[in-house]
Structure formats: C-alpha cells, structure tokens
Write a protein that holds these residues in place. Structure first.
Motif, PDB file in Angstrom:
ATOM      1  N   ALA A  69       0.670  -1.391   0.038  1.00 58.17           N
ATOM      2  CA  ALA A  69       0.237  -0.042   0.174  1.00 58.17           C
ATOM      3  C   ALA A  69       0.250   1.420  -0.007  1.00 58.17           C
ATOM      4  O   ALA A  69       2.474   0.926   0.316  1.00 58.17           O
ATOM      5  N   MET A  70       0.416   2.431  -0.969  1.00 55.55           N
ATOM      6  CA  MET A  70       0.976   3.373  -0.749  1.00 55.55           C
ATOM      7  C   MET A  70       0.353   4.832  -0.249  1.00 55.55           C
ATOM      8  O   MET A  70      -0.755   4.751  -1.030  1.00 55.55           O
ATOM      9  N   HIS A  71       0.898   5.744  -0.226  1.00 55.35           N
ATOM     10  CA  HIS A  71       0.253   7.037   0.126  1.00 55.35           C
ATOM     11  C   HIS A  71       0.593   7.759  -0.070  1.00 55.35           C
ATOM     12  O   HIS A  71       2.113   8.213   0.685  1.00 55.35           O
ATOM     13  N   LEU A  72       0.236   9.016  -0.681  1.00 57.34           N
ATOM     14  CA  LEU A  72       0.501   9.869  -0.258  1.00 57.34           C
ATOM     15  C   LEU A  72       1.303  11.022   0.912  1.00 57.34           C
ATOM     16  O   LEU A  72       0.506  10.891   1.435  1.00 57.34           O
ATOM     17  N   GLY A  73       2.673  11.561   0.674  1.00 54.90           N
ATOM     18  CA  GLY A  73       2.948  12.494   1.784  1.00 54.90           C
ATOM     19  C   GLY A  73       4.178  13.061   1.637  1.00 54.90           C
ATOM     20  O   GLY A  73       4.650  12.897   0.933  1.00 54.90           O
ATOM     21  N   PRO A  74       4.536  13.904   2.858  1.00 51.72           N
ATOM     22  CA  PRO A  74       5.920  14.462   2.818  1.00 51.72           C
ATOM     23  C   PRO A  74       6.805  13.577   3.582  1.00 51.72           C
ATOM     24  O   PRO A  74       7.709  14.020   2.647  1.00 51.72           O
ATOM     25  N   GLY A  75       6.473  13.118   3.918  1.00 57.04           N
ATOM     26  CA  GLY A  75       7.627  11.635   4.140  1.00 57.04           C
ATOM     27  C   GLY A  75       8.207  10.446   2.941  1.00 57.04           C
ATOM     28  O   GLY A  75       7.097  10.947   1.851  1.00 57.04           O
ATOM     29  N   VAL A  76       9.318  10.282   3.183  1.00 57.96           N
ATOM     30  CA  VAL A  76       9.243   9.526   2.181  1.00 57.96           C
ATOM     31  C   VAL A  76       9.707   7.591   2.661  1.00 57.96           C
ATOM     32  O   VAL A  76      10.959   8.157   3.481  1.00 57.96           O
ATOM     33  N   GLY A  77       9.081   6.158   2.391  1.00 61.66           N
ATOM     34  CA  GLY A  77       9.627   5.588   2.899  1.00 61.66           C
ATOM     35  C   GLY A  77       8.961   4.739   4.069  1.00 61.66           C
ATOM     36  O   GLY A  77       7.403   4.349   3.209  1.00 61.66           O
ATOM     37  N   TYR A  78       9.332   4.243   5.176  1.00 60.23           N
ATOM     38  CA  TYR A  78       8.287   2.477   5.336  1.00 60.23           C
ATOM     39  C   TYR A  78       7.411   3.634   6.476  1.00 60.23           C
ATOM     40  O   TYR A  78       7.878   4.331   6.827  1.00 60.23           O
ATOM     41  N   VAL A  79       6.573   3.046   6.597  1.00 64.48           N
ATOM     42  CA  VAL A  79       5.073   3.301   7.740  1.00 64.48           C
ATOM     43  C   VAL A  79       4.872   2.087   8.554  1.00 64.48           C
ATOM     44  O   VAL A  79       5.170   2.167   9.613  1.00 64.48           O
ATOM     45  N   HIS A  80       5.040   1.030   8.215  1.00 66.58           N
ATOM     46  CA  HIS A  80       4.373  -0.293   8.666  1.00 66.58           C
ATOM     47  C   HIS A  80       4.161  -2.087   7.491  1.00 66.58           C
ATOM     48  O   HIS A  80       4.293  -1.209   6.775  1.00 66.58           O
ATOM     49  N   SER A  81       4.702  -2.484   8.384  1.00 62.74           N
ATOM     50  CA  SER A  81       4.428  -4.075   7.886  1.00 62.74           C
ATOM     51  C   SER A  81       4.052  -4.522   8.289  1.00 62.74           C
ATOM     52  O   SER A  81       3.574  -4.214   9.819  1.00 62.74           O
ATOM     53  N   ALA A  82       2.891  -5.693   7.388  1.00 65.61           N
ATOM     54  CA  ALA A  82       1.877  -6.537   8.068  1.00 65.61           C
ATOM     55  C   ALA A  82       2.616  -7.984   8.270  1.00 65.61           C
ATOM     56  O   ALA A  82       2.497  -8.949   6.919  1.00 65.61           O
ATOM     57  N   TYR A  83       2.355  -8.591   9.162  1.00 71.67           N
ATOM     58  CA  TYR A  83       2.400  -9.973   9.762  1.00 71.67           C
ATOM     59  C   TYR A  83       1.302 -10.848   9.900  1.00 71.67           C
ATOM     60  O   TYR A  83       0.043 -10.593  10.828  1.00 71.67           O
ATOM     61  N   GLN A  84       0.555 -12.213   9.124  1.00 74.47           N
ATOM     62  CA  GLN A  84      -0.929 -12.532   9.805  1.00 74.47           C
ATOM     63  C   GLN A  84       0.062 -13.682  10.767  1.00 74.47           C
ATOM     64  O   GLN A  84       0.620 -14.752  10.973  1.00 74.47           O
ATOM     65  N   VAL A  85      -1.325 -14.262  11.635  1.00 75.37           N
ATOM     66  CA  VAL A  85      -1.491 -14.714  12.607  1.00 75.37           C
ATOM     67  C   VAL A  85      -3.034 -15.577  12.576  1.00 75.37           C
ATOM     68  O   VAL A  85      -4.207 -15.036  11.611  1.00 75.37           O
ATOM     69  N   SER A  86      -3.166 -16.211  13.114  1.00 72.59           N
ATOM     70  CA  SER A  86      -3.915 -17.167  12.699  1.00 72.59           C
ATOM     71  C   SER A  86      -5.786 -16.758  12.603  1.00 72.59           C
ATOM     72  O   SER A  86      -6.961 -17.548  12.113  1.00 72.59           O
ATOM     73  N   ASP A  87      -6.147 -16.988  14.738  1.00 73.73           N
ATOM     74  CA  ASP A  87      -7.401 -15.526  14.500  1.00 73.73           C
ATOM     75  C   ASP A  87      -6.836 -14.689  15.629  1.00 73.73           C
ATOM     76  O   ASP A  87      -5.811 -14.105  16.316  1.00 73.73           O
TER      77      ASP A  87
END
Length: 372
Positions: free
Chosen positions: A238-256
């Motif tokens: 996912a990408m969004h326009l903003g004044p910064g450049v680079g990492y916002v967050h990362s996401a990791y799947q769990v079972s439930d």
C-alpha cells in the motif's frame, strides 16, 4: 444496473470515466508476492528479543544479520542487518519463474546475480521512483513449516461446534504465520504507483482520494499481486501520498482473533507499546493490532484479510481517519503520524520545496482527511 458481477463488490464507489484503471496493460513481470523485508538495526540482541515477543521464529543468525520467519513454509520474511541506526532498507519481491529475472534485468539495464543469502537464489536490484531499493528474487529454498497456533473452535449463533469444552487461549506470543504487506509513503505517488504496476505487474484493489480533490487523482492505493484466477491478498503493498518517504508499517498474519488478542496481552505485559487496535479495517477487512518495536518502527498483527482474484476492479473511497476501520477504538495520532515535532515540520517544509506532488492544497487536504 452494471452487468459486471464484481462492480461494487467491496466498495460503495467505482471509478469515474477517465480515472486511473489500476493496472498496466503490459507489465515487465507479474510478481508472485513479497519474499521478505530488509531492515538495519544497531542492536541485534534487542531486535531478537522483540521478534520473539512479537511471534517470529529465528531461522538463521550471523554476527551481522538476523533472519526471522513465520510458521508457514517459505524463506525468512524479515532480514535484519547490523547498521548504524534503525531503518527500513526496502522490500524484496518474489518472481514467479527464473525467466522473469532475465526479463527484468533487460528491462531496467540491470544484472542477474547470486543472492548470497541462506537458502540461495538469484536477484535483480531496482530502485523505485521514491528512491526506495527494491529487489526481485527467485530460486530460494523454502524453509519447512513450523507448528501452528490452531484457530479456536467457535460457537457462532445456533452453530454449536464446541460442547463440554471451555475456551482458554494461552497467554503467549501470537505466532507469525507469514509476511502480509508493507505500507510506504511517497511524495511522487502517481509515478511510484505506475512504476509498481508497470514493473512488477501489481493491480489496485482500492484507491483513496481527497474528498474535495478527486479530480487531481487518488492519494492512496492498495495493490495486490496479479495471480490470475488464484486469490491474492487484498494488498501486498500500500502506498500513500505524504511529505515523508519510505516505511510506514509492515503487517504479519496470525491464525485468528484470539491469537492476535492474547498475543497483544503478552506484548503489553512485556512492556511494548500498542499504537492502535484491536479493530477491523475497511479496505482489506482484516482484524488489526499495531505495535511499536523498541526503535518505534510500526508492525501489525492481522487476521482474516480479504482475498481477491484478478477480476475484481478497484474500489474508490474518500480518504479519512474515520474511514480506516469498521469497528475498534478511535485511530490514534501516533498511527496517523501527525504528532507535532521539529522533525515532522522539517519534513513538511522540505517536501513543499521539492519537485513532487506535495503542494499547499494537497497538504491541506491530507491534514483535513486525517481530522475527519
């Protein structure tokens, strides 16, 4: 009424005439998924301690690198190298076949070389329009599966599946199953969007736009891999326009949900800081829980995300803070990244002075959306 069976399947709005189609006609390759993310950290011992609490397993470690994995078969999903400070290096995408690496190298003027990581493989190195290093790999050995946290058996309404048995989910780390997605901020949103569509063959699941600036185009996109008729995660990037450049967050799947919630209790008991959660998103539908690592990089546990095949067209919706979740606590300023600070002010001033898509109107629209 539209004859398209996918129209309005996941969004109240579709594209207007002439708006971005959300896919490229003839991409260089079609990436098969995210392989892993690369970071640098000064303190690998502290990084490993948080990784355990968050639910990663360690697949390999050297003096200067740490390889973190989930329970599902595949390569390590996070690679952390020793560096002078905490920072995101870039994403690594997986090519569907070896010939894709040759095709990519020819298209960008690069070379295919040996990866030199545990598990082998080959790689082509790229750079996106924001300046973020991007790598495409193929041929790595898959690590075998690890024991899972099995989803709890749930009584739902009149469906009685659990009788003479109590629920007691253990208070333990939520075991990460796999890497789901990464979110990036960019000052050159349209150029970066078209690059990922045209270079890696990704397709858009949802666009967000500023409510009073739709004619200027979208300001956020959720991109999935084009696997044809095979379902893919609602967004891998996912990408969004903003004044910064680079990492916002990362996401990791769990079972439930129970693994996510009990794992959150474990993280809190260990002194880690929740950023936002627990709730359920709108775009992507996943149940989410966001945390800061010791260096204040943001990571997400998620469960029950949407899966789309290639036939689903992009949805369109206005960008707003309240539009981020179907239910859950109010979104925090920490999650939105709008806590005032000298560093943020410098970033905004620098963006307004640069040759990019950030101008006063765009900035005002983004600020209004985050207050809505």
């Amino acid at each position: 009424m539209s004859d398209d069976p996918h129209a309005n399947l996941h969004s109240e709005q579709g594209a207007l005439r002439g708006e971005h189609p959300g896919r490229a006609r003839d991409p260089v390759i079609k990436a098969a998924g995210l392989a892993w993310l690369e970071f640098e950290k000064a303190d690998l011992r502290r990084t490993e301690s948080f990784a355990h609490d968050f639910g990663f397993a360690v697949s390999a470690r050297t003096r200067d690198a740490l390889y973190l994995r989930g329970t599902l078969p595949g390569p390590a999903c996070v690679v952390v190298r020793r560096g002078p400070a905490s920072r995101f290096v870039g994403p690594v995408f997986r090519a569907a076949e070896a010939a894709d690496l040759t095709r990519m190298a020819e298209a960008v003027g690069g070379v295919v070389r040996e990866l030199g990581e545990p598990g082998g493989g080959r790689v082509v190195e790229l750079r996106d329009p924001s300046g973020v290093p991007v790598r495409v790999v193929h041929g790595m050995e898959d690590l075998p599966a690890l024991p899972e946290q099995r989803p709890l058996t749930v009584n739902a309404g009149t469906e009685e599946r659990r009788v003479n048995a109590a629920q007691r989910p253990p208070r333990e780390p939520a075991r990460v199953q796999r890497l789901g997605h990464v979110v990036l901020e960019t000052r050159v949103f349209r150029r970066a969007l078209d690059w990922y569509l045209g270079t890696l063959g990704m397709i858009v699941s949802d666009f967000l736009f500023l409510d009073d600036q739709r004619e200027r185009g979208p300001t956020m996109a959720f991109l999935r891999c084009d696997l044809g008729g095979e379902p893919a995660d609602h967004h891998t990037l996912a990408m969004h326009l903003g004044p910064g450049v680079g990492y916002v967050h990362s996401a990791y799947q769990v079972s439930d949900l129970d693994a996510l919630a009990a794992g959150g209790e474990y993280l809190a008991e260990r002194g880690h800081r929740r950023v936002w959660g627990v709730g359920r998103h709108i775009q992507g539908s996943q149940i989410f829980d966001y945390w800061h690592d010791p260096d204040r990089l943001m990571l997400e546990h998620y469960a029950d995300g949407d899966l789309f095949d290639c036939a689903v067209e992009p949805g369109w919706a206005p960008m707003s803070a309240s539009g981020l979740a179907q239910w859950g606590p109010p979104v925090t300023r920490e999650f939105l990244g709008v806590n005032p600070s000298p560093a943020l002010l410098r970033t905004v001033v620098d963006a307004l002075r640069g040759e990019n898509e950030i101008d006063v109107a765009r900035l005002a629209g983004l600020m209004k959306a985050m207050r809505t």
